[in-house]
Write an enzyme that holds these catalytic residues in place. Structure first.
Site, PDB file in Angstrom:
ATOM      1  CG  ASP A  99     -10.945   0.024   4.707  1.00 53.52           C
ATOM      2  OD1 ASP A  99     -11.654   0.435   5.095  1.00 53.52           O
ATOM      3  OD2 ASP A  99     -10.611  -1.332   4.703  1.00 53.52           O
ATOM      4  CB  SER A 100     -10.052   1.071   8.949  1.00 55.62           C
ATOM      5  OG  SER A 100     -10.639  -0.286   8.729  1.00 55.62           O
ATOM      6  CG  HIS A 151     -12.977  -5.124   6.672  1.00 55.39           C
ATOM      7  ND1 HIS A 151     -12.972  -3.810   6.620  1.00 55.39           N
ATOM      8  CD2 HIS A 151     -11.822  -5.600   7.096  1.00 55.39           C
ATOM      9  CE1 HIS A 151     -11.597  -3.554   7.125  1.00 55.39           C
ATOM     10  NE2 HIS A 151     -11.005  -4.643   7.369  1.00 55.39           N
ATOM     11  CD  GLU A 187      -7.875  -5.446   8.887  1.00 55.30           C
ATOM     12  OE1 GLU A 187      -6.674  -5.581   8.978  1.00 55.30           O
ATOM     13  OE2 GLU A 187      -8.405  -4.980   8.098  1.00 55.30           O
ATOM     14  CB  CYS A 218     -18.667  -2.688   6.951  1.00 56.87           C
ATOM     15  SG  CYS A 218     -16.756  -3.230   7.298  1.00 56.87           S
ATOM     16  CB  CYS A 270     -13.473   3.149   4.880  1.00 55.84           C
ATOM     17  SG  CYS A 270     -13.736   3.097   6.707  1.00 55.84           S
ATOM     18  CB  THR A 289     -16.409   3.127   9.566  1.00 52.21           C
ATOM     19  OG1 THR A 289     -16.717   1.814   9.627  1.00 52.21           O
ATOM     20  CG2 THR A 289     -16.298   3.605  11.172  1.00 52.21           C
TER      21      THR A 289
END
Ligand code: DGL
Length: 285
Positions: free
Chosen positions: A19-20, A211, A177, A209, A82, A84
């Protein structure tokens, strides 16, 4: 499990989860609960998070670099935890990059399993689209995921008669984040209020998403009681378990679990603990 295609003595590696940033941990948590005997290596590209407001070209480049890093750790199967990256980079990677970069490796996403769960159309279904079990779906996702149009496109391939409203939540990933949970909750609530003006009674909401499940309560508080929130982590975990039954060569034994970050390991470990409770320490990728 033994796979006749693997030479004896070659053990399947851990499964990579990418993931980012921290969002993929919501998926990893569900993977670990569903597959307790499986080793996982997690990589968060915190140095470059968030991805959601980056151009598609950059998301592809960063995702490829992350996946290559996980290949280096011996992960022959990598899950893009992720949306995205799954929406923007995955199809391109599978078709144009993987055949050269890792013909023996596989990269899967978390995007399509949710659409399969919504439509009841599972992997390998090649028939025409059929009426969906839900009629109104509200998707909440990053700007890049919304801009890709991938969710509605994949849904329409499988289902008819479903209305979709896609809403982006700018700043939500950044807030999480950055350790600003209160702000993240506020952004989630505002996004839902905005969506409900257009679609007052969604049958289902997809937190698209990884998150967003970290502040699921904020979405729940504003959504109508009758709206079902689809839990992407659990759906992705079920889909992975099913994939491993069909492809046992990727099912590894429990080994050393690693948590890697391109960011500052101390800061990322503290953030993971604040969001998810006890968490093993991150190391530098
Ligand atoms: N958690 C990721 C997703 O599922 C990425 C969010 C971001 O980096 O913007 O979309």
């Amino acid at each position: 499990m033994t796979d006749p295609n693997i030479p004896s003595g070659v053990a399947p590696g851990p499964i990579g989860v990418f993931d980012s940033g921290l969002g993929g941990l919501s998926v990893l948590r569900a993977f670990e609960a569903r597959l307790p005997d499986q080793a996982f290596v997690y990589l968060g590209d915190h140095a470059n998070a968030p991805y959601g407001d980056r151009p598609a070209e950059e998301i592809r480049r960063l995702t490829m670099a992350g996946v290559e890093r996980l290949f280096d750790e011996g992960c022959d199967l990598v899950i893009l935890a992720c949306n995205t990256a799954s929406a923007v980079a995955l199809r391109w990677m599978q078709e144009k990059w993987l055949p050269f970069a890792g013909p023996e490796q596989r990269v899967l996403g978390v995007f399509v399993p949710v659409i399969e769960a919504l439509t009841g159309r599972n992997w390998g279904y090649l028939g025409p689209p059929t009426p969906a079990r839900v009629k109104r779906v509200a998707l909440f996702a990053t700007e890049a995921t919304v801009a890709s149009g991938a969710f509605t496109r994949e849904l329409r391939l499988r289902a008819t008669g479903v209305e979709v409203l896609e809403t982006s939540c700018p700043g939500l990933v950044d807030a999480l984040e950055g350790g600003q949970r209160g702000l993240a909750e506020e952004i989630a609530e505002l996004a839902v209020q905005h969506a409900l003006k257009t679609m007052p009674f969604p049958d289902a909401a997809v937190l698209g998403c990884t998150h967003y499940p970290l502040v699921e309560d904020a979405f729940r508080d504003v959504l109508p009681d009758e709206t079902e929130i689809l839990s992407q982590p659990e759906i992705a975990a079920e889909s992975l378990a099913d994939y491993l039954v069909r492809h046992p060569r990727f099912a590894g034994a429990k080994g050393e679990d690693l948590r890697l970050t391109t960011g500052d390991p101390g800061r990322v470990t503290a953030q993971a603990r604040a969001l998810l409770g006890a968490h093993r320490p991150f190391q530098s990728a």
